[in-house]
Design a protein around this motif. Structure first.
Motif, PDB file in Angstrom:
ATOM      1  N   LEU A 213      23.520  19.082 -34.996  1.00  0.00           N
ATOM      2  CA  LEU A 213      24.707  18.409 -34.473  1.00  0.00           C
ATOM      3  C   LEU A 213      25.961  18.850 -35.224  1.00  0.00           C
ATOM      4  CD1 LEU A 213      23.354  14.788 -33.835  1.00  0.00           C
ATOM      5  CD2 LEU A 213      23.845  16.551 -32.154  1.00  0.00           C
ATOM      6  N   THR A 214      25.831  19.055 -36.533  1.00  0.00           N
ATOM      7  CA  THR A 214      26.986  19.512 -37.309  1.00  0.00           C
ATOM      8  C   THR A 214      27.444  20.894 -36.844  1.00  0.00           C
ATOM      9  OG1 THR A 214      26.232  18.247 -39.229  1.00  0.00           O
ATOM     10  CG2 THR A 214      27.822  19.975 -39.638  1.00  0.00           C
ATOM     11  N   THR A 215      26.480  21.751 -36.560  1.00  0.00           N
ATOM     12  CA  THR A 215      26.814  23.087 -36.046  1.00  0.00           C
ATOM     13  C   THR A 215      27.516  22.980 -34.698  1.00  0.00           C
ATOM     14  OG1 THR A 215      24.892  24.017 -37.168  1.00  0.00           O
ATOM     15  CG2 THR A 215      25.864  25.324 -35.399  1.00  0.00           C
ATOM     16  N   LEU A 216      27.033  22.033 -33.870  1.00  0.00           N
ATOM     17  CA  LEU A 216      27.590  21.853 -32.526  1.00  0.00           C
ATOM     18  C   LEU A 216      29.029  21.357 -32.573  1.00  0.00           C
ATOM     19  CD1 LEU A 216      26.715  22.107 -29.527  1.00  0.00           C
ATOM     20  CD2 LEU A 216      26.093  19.702 -29.607  1.00  0.00           C
ATOM     21  N   VAL A 217      29.311  20.334 -33.418  1.00  0.00           N
ATOM     22  CA  VAL A 217      30.651  19.735 -33.438  1.00  0.00           C
ATOM     23  C   VAL A 217      31.650  20.591 -34.215  1.00  0.00           C
ATOM     24  CG1 VAL A 217      29.723  17.397 -33.210  1.00  0.00           C
ATOM     25  CG2 VAL A 217      30.152  18.326 -35.498  1.00  0.00           C
ATOM     26  N   SER A 218      31.127  21.445 -35.109  1.00  0.00           N
ATOM     27  CA  SER A 218      32.047  22.271 -35.892  1.00  0.00           C
ATOM     28  C   SER A 218      32.364  23.605 -35.225  1.00  0.00           C
ATOM     29  CB  SER A 218      31.470  22.512 -37.291  1.00  0.00           C
ATOM     30  OG  SER A 218      30.228  23.189 -37.198  1.00  0.00           O
ATOM     31  N   SER A 219      31.697  23.867 -34.074  1.00  0.00           N
ATOM     32  CA  SER A 219      31.949  25.111 -33.344  1.00  0.00           C
ATOM     33  C   SER A 219      33.377  25.133 -32.812  1.00  0.00           C
ATOM     34  CB  SER A 219      30.945  25.258 -32.185  1.00  0.00           C
ATOM     35  OG  SER A 219      31.274  26.376 -31.386  1.00  0.00           O
ATOM     36  N   ALA A 220      34.060  26.254 -32.987  1.00  0.00           N
ATOM     37  CA  ALA A 220      35.462  26.376 -32.551  1.00  0.00           C
ATOM     38  C   ALA A 220      35.609  26.226 -31.046  1.00  0.00           C
ATOM     39  CB  ALA A 220      36.022  27.726 -33.003  1.00  0.00           C
ATOM     40  N   SER A 221      34.578  26.658 -30.294  1.00  0.00           N
ATOM     41  CA  SER A 221      34.652  26.577 -28.840  1.00  0.00           C
ATOM     42  C   SER A 221      34.537  25.156 -28.321  1.00  0.00           C
ATOM     43  CB  SER A 221      33.539  27.443 -28.222  1.00  0.00           C
ATOM     44  OG  SER A 221      32.266  26.972 -28.662  1.00  0.00           O
ATOM     45  N   ASN A 222      34.027  24.236 -29.168  1.00  0.00           N
ATOM     46  CA  ASN A 222      33.840  22.850 -28.727  1.00  0.00           C
ATOM     47  C   ASN A 222      34.918  21.900 -29.238  1.00  0.00           C
ATOM     48  OD1 ASN A 222      31.472  23.528 -27.346  1.00  0.00           O
ATOM     49  ND2 ASN A 222      30.171  23.154 -29.180  1.00  0.00           N
ATOM     50  N   GLN A 223      35.851  22.384 -30.021  1.00  0.00           N
ATOM     51  CA  GLN A 223      36.836  21.510 -30.632  1.00  0.00           C
ATOM     52  C   GLN A 223      37.653  20.749 -29.595  1.00  0.00           C
ATOM     53  OE1 GLN A 223      37.184  20.823 -33.986  1.00  0.00           O
ATOM     54  NE2 GLN A 223      35.250  21.946 -34.034  1.00  0.00           N
ATOM     55  N   ASP A 224      38.060  21.454 -28.494  1.00  0.00           N
ATOM     56  CA  ASP A 224      38.891  20.799 -27.479  1.00  0.00           C
ATOM     57  C   ASP A 224      38.081  19.897 -26.566  1.00  0.00           C
ATOM     58  OD1 ASP A 224      41.063  22.130 -28.501  1.00  0.00           O
ATOM     59  OD2 ASP A 224      40.866  23.841 -27.105  1.00  0.00           O
TER      60      ASP A 224
END
Length: 800
Positions: free
Chosen positions: A171-182
């Protein structure tokens, strides 16, 4: 014992105070239910228990029963093979810890020569250490079971931790991904319905595959569990279920183990509560400086310097009261607010306390009777404005008392038959007292009626008493004087307050002459008693002064004798030296003459000179014997050389001095003796052994042990098993603890509790560093944080 008298004499207030000294709720309940007993064996046993507990407190300090709760519901479930929760098992553990402390406290010390009434109670406690150890090993707090409770639980929790780490990593990898920030409302991981989720904006719902568990109130945010962690979350849920099942299994095993000792647990709880109750009585007795009363079979009351326990001990005036020996009825008279009612209540309340197993605030040796019933009619209204309704109320009570009282009763009547016509009231009061007296009922009554004073004077087995009143200061002294009736002092008080003399004279003229004469006699008696008491006090002071002078005179005589002996000793020693010198001169002279005669070859002259020399020596020896100092103290025994040891205390007869042997005797029997600042060579013939070195060493050891015992008793009389340092700095707390730990060690406490609070944790951390140093120095054996029910992280328990 009737309930009404307990309220009238304020016994319920004593019980409320006593309850505050108990530690446990069940102990407080026993205190609250305490009632006076009527069986002699029960009363004496209760008094012995209170006395023995008080003795232990003075010797060893207080014992704590903290943590003992009511186990009855839990024990009932154990008997039915039920499983207890963590809280119930922790309650059992706290009871067993109190058992352990009580057993340690109850161990008899070497100096305790005789058994006491509490030995059997302490010895009957069953520790159950194995059960205590298992509960403490498995249960950390009411909400937490230890990982080490079982290997299965430890394995499950390790797997849960690993699964959690996997979920958080993904989950940390998922939320910290630059593509998912917006696409995310916040770059965080959250929980919904016990599942790990991420907050996704509504418009990007299709970008994340997974299960929707919740949405925000506005609907703009969806909480989605990504498909990548669904399996892991399911696995975590399964592990949580296994964890709960294993915890229930652990609790069932602990409950089964506890069920084997259910009878011992019930006995331990009952015994601890009883000890808590007994020690509450002892602590109350200590605080009011109370003593154990004597209970006489003949019912004689003899209270010495008794105080009402509810009054301020700094202000209350002790009273001496006797009833039942020379008289069975006491009639107390005197002015209002003079202490009559307090004296009445003191006698009644101390009797109730004694029969309830409580010590009484009076001097040692005070005696009480054992009464089946105590009756009291004591009204709060004591003014001349009493009306008929008040009289009727009191008379209703008196009628009940007269009907129920018997020979084993104590009757207390305050202002008997007051509030009505004085003539009728006095007549009725005399009749009531005559009835009680005729039936042999011990009675104490207060009154204003002069007729009752005459009644007491003219009737055998009835005595007058009065409360002293100082007319000069218009105030009572509260001293109870038995044998003299009191006078109202109305005229004297009125005159002191400024009432015109002609008015007072007019009032006096209206009084019968016999009454005047009686009041005059009373005044003379009171004055005479005061004069006698004053003279007795002066005689006592004179005796003390004479004793002081006698001791001073004896001391001076001893000094004079000592100086005289020293002067004689010095003079005789000087004479001895002179004779010795003269002897040497004579011997030398004779030897010279002898040589001359030998040279002249004259045998007759030589023989004559030898005869003269012997004669001269004999006369000088005789003179020396008359002048030389002879010690008055003669050797009782002739000692051999091997009798002397270094350190022996000896007496040098020729010098009349005491000393200590410094060296062993040589071949001639000479040895060195240390006499204060002087060290001299003395022959064993001139010595007497007064005390051997072994005796000196044994006596020193006894003195050291006795001094240590006294120190420990003084400390243990006041040391508490806990200290509060909340709000202090670390340095201030350590300064307090340093002295406190020394005192606790002297008091033989097994452990102490340091209350420091949670706060920021700085004080706790600083104190733990301090305890580490103490452990290195071996001043303490260990320390730990408080457990559930002890104060958690807000306290530290230090093992001494």
């Amino acid at each position: 014992m009737n309930q009404k008298v307990l309220q009238t004499l304020e016994f319920d207030k004593i019980i409320n105070i006593l309850t505050g000294y108990a530690t446990t709720e069940l102990g407080k309940l026993m205190c609250a239910n305490l009632k006076p007993m009527t069986e002699e064996a029960d009363i004496l046993n209760a008094q012995d228990q209170t006395q023995d507990a008080l003795t232990r407190i003075y010797k060893r300090g207080n014992v704590s029963f903290f943590g003992v709760s009511d186990l009855s519901p839990s024990l009932a479930r154990l008997k039915m093979r039920g499983t207890l929760g963590t809280g119930e098992l922790l309650d059992i553990a706290r009871v067993l810890e109190s058992v352990k402390n009580a057993v340690s406290y109850g161990v008899r010390m070497e100096e305790d020569l005789e058994a006491d009434s509490l030995d059997e109670l302490f010895e009957s406690l069953v520790p159950l250490d194995d059960l205590l150890h298992e509960i403490r090993r498995c249960i950390i707090s009411e909400e937490e079971i230890s990982d080490d409770a079982s290997s299965t639980l430890k394995h499950i929790r390790r797997a849960m931790k690993q699964t959690n780490q996997k979920i958080h990593t993904q989950l940390t990898t998922l939320v910290s991904s630059a593509s998912n920030q917006d696409k995310l409302q916040d770059a965080i991981v959250t929980m919904r319905n016990g599942r790990y989720c991420i907050p996704v904006k509504q418009e990007y719902r299709s970008s994340f595959q997974g299960m929707i568990h919740d949405q925000s109130a506005s609907g703009n945010t969806l909480f989605i569990e990504p498909m990548s962690v669904v399996t892991l979350n399911n696995e975590l849920k399964e592990l949580e279920g296994k964890e709960q099942s294993e915890i229930e299994h652990i609790l069932s095993i602990l409950s089964e183990q506890a069920s084997y000792g259910v009878d011992d647990l019930a006995h331990n709880q009952k015994t601890l509560v009883l000890l808590d109750f007994i020690f509450a009585k002892a602590k109350y007795a200590k605080d009011i400086d109370a003593s154990k009363p004597i209970f006489r079979e003949d019912g004689i009351i003899n209270i010495k310097q008794g105080c009402h326990p509810l009054l301020d001990r700094k202000k209350v005036v002790p009273i001496n009261v006797s009833l039942g020996k020379d008289f069975s009825m006491l009639i107390v008279t005197g002015p209002n607010t003079g202490g009559k009612t307090v004296s009445l209540k003191t006698v009644g309340l101390l009797s109730l306390m004694g029969q309830a197993g409580l010590h009484i605030p009076a001097f040692q040796g005070s005696s009480l009777g054992i009464f089946r019933e105590i009756f009291a009619d004591i009204g709060d209204e004591q003014s001349i404005e009493q009306n008929l309704s008040t009289f009727s109320s009191h008379m209703t009570n008196i009628v009940s008392i007269v009907q129920q009282a018997h020979r084993d009763s104590l009757v207390l009547l305050d202002e008997l038959c007051g509030g009505t016509d004085p003539i009728e009231g006095a007549a009725l009061a005399i009749s009531i007292l005559s009835d009680l007296h005729g039936r042999g009922i011990k009675t104490m009554a207060t009154t204003h009626y002069s007729e009752l004073k005459m009644f007491a004077l003219s009737t055998d087995d009835i005595e007058n008493a009065s409360c002293e009143f100082d007319v000069e200061t218009l105030s009572p002294t509260y001293r109870l004087m038995i044998g003299i009736p009191g006078k109202s002092n109305a005229f004297a008080i009125s005159r002191k307050l400024g009432l015109d003399e002609h008015i007072i004279k007019g009032a006096a003229d209206q009084i019968d002459e016999s009454v005047k004469d009686f009041e005059t006699i009373l005044a003379d008696l009171e004055k005479s008693k005061q004069t006698i008491e004053k003279e007795q006090e002066e005689i006592l002071e004179y005796r003390k002064e004479i004793e002081t002078l006698r001791r001073n005179l004896k001391s001076r005589q001893d000094n004079i004798k000592e100086k005289r002996d020293k002067m004689l000793r010095d003079a005789r020693e000087e004479a001895h030296n002179i004779i010795s010198e003269a002897k040497e001169i004579a011997d030398s002279t004779i030897r010279e003459y002898n040589k001359l005669k030998k040279q002249n070859k004259n045998p007759d002259a030589n023989k004559k000179m030898e005869h003269m020399r012997s004669d001269l020596r004999g006369r000088m020896t005789k003179l020396e014997g008359q002048m030389a100092y002879k010690s008055k103290k003669k050797n009782k025994k002739r000692h051999e050389a091997n009798d002397f040891h270094v350190g022996d205390e000896v007496y040098v007869t020729s010098l009349s001095l005491a000393g200590t042997v410094s060296t062993l005797p040589n071949a001639k029997g000479d040895l060195y003796v240390q006499m204060g600042m002087m060290r001299s060579l003395v022959n064993i013939k001139d010595l007497e052994i007064t005390k051997t070195a072994k005796d000196v060493k044994r006596e020193n050891q006894r003195n050291e042990s006795r001094n240590r015992g006294r120190t420990a008793i003084n400390k243990s009389a006041s040391i508490r098993p806990e200290i509060n340092v909340m709000g202090m700095t670390v340095d201030e707390a350590i300064a307090q603890l340093d002295k406190y730990i020394d005192d606790a060690c002297l008091a033989n406490l097994a452990q102490i509790t340091v209350v420091h609070g949670k706060g920021t944790g700085a004080l706790r951390k600083g104190l733990h560093n301090y305890f580490k140093q103490l452990k290195k120095q071996k001043r303490i054996s260990g320390y730990r944080d408080g457990e559930y029910g002890e104060g958690d992280l807000g306290v530290t328990v230090v093992i001494l």
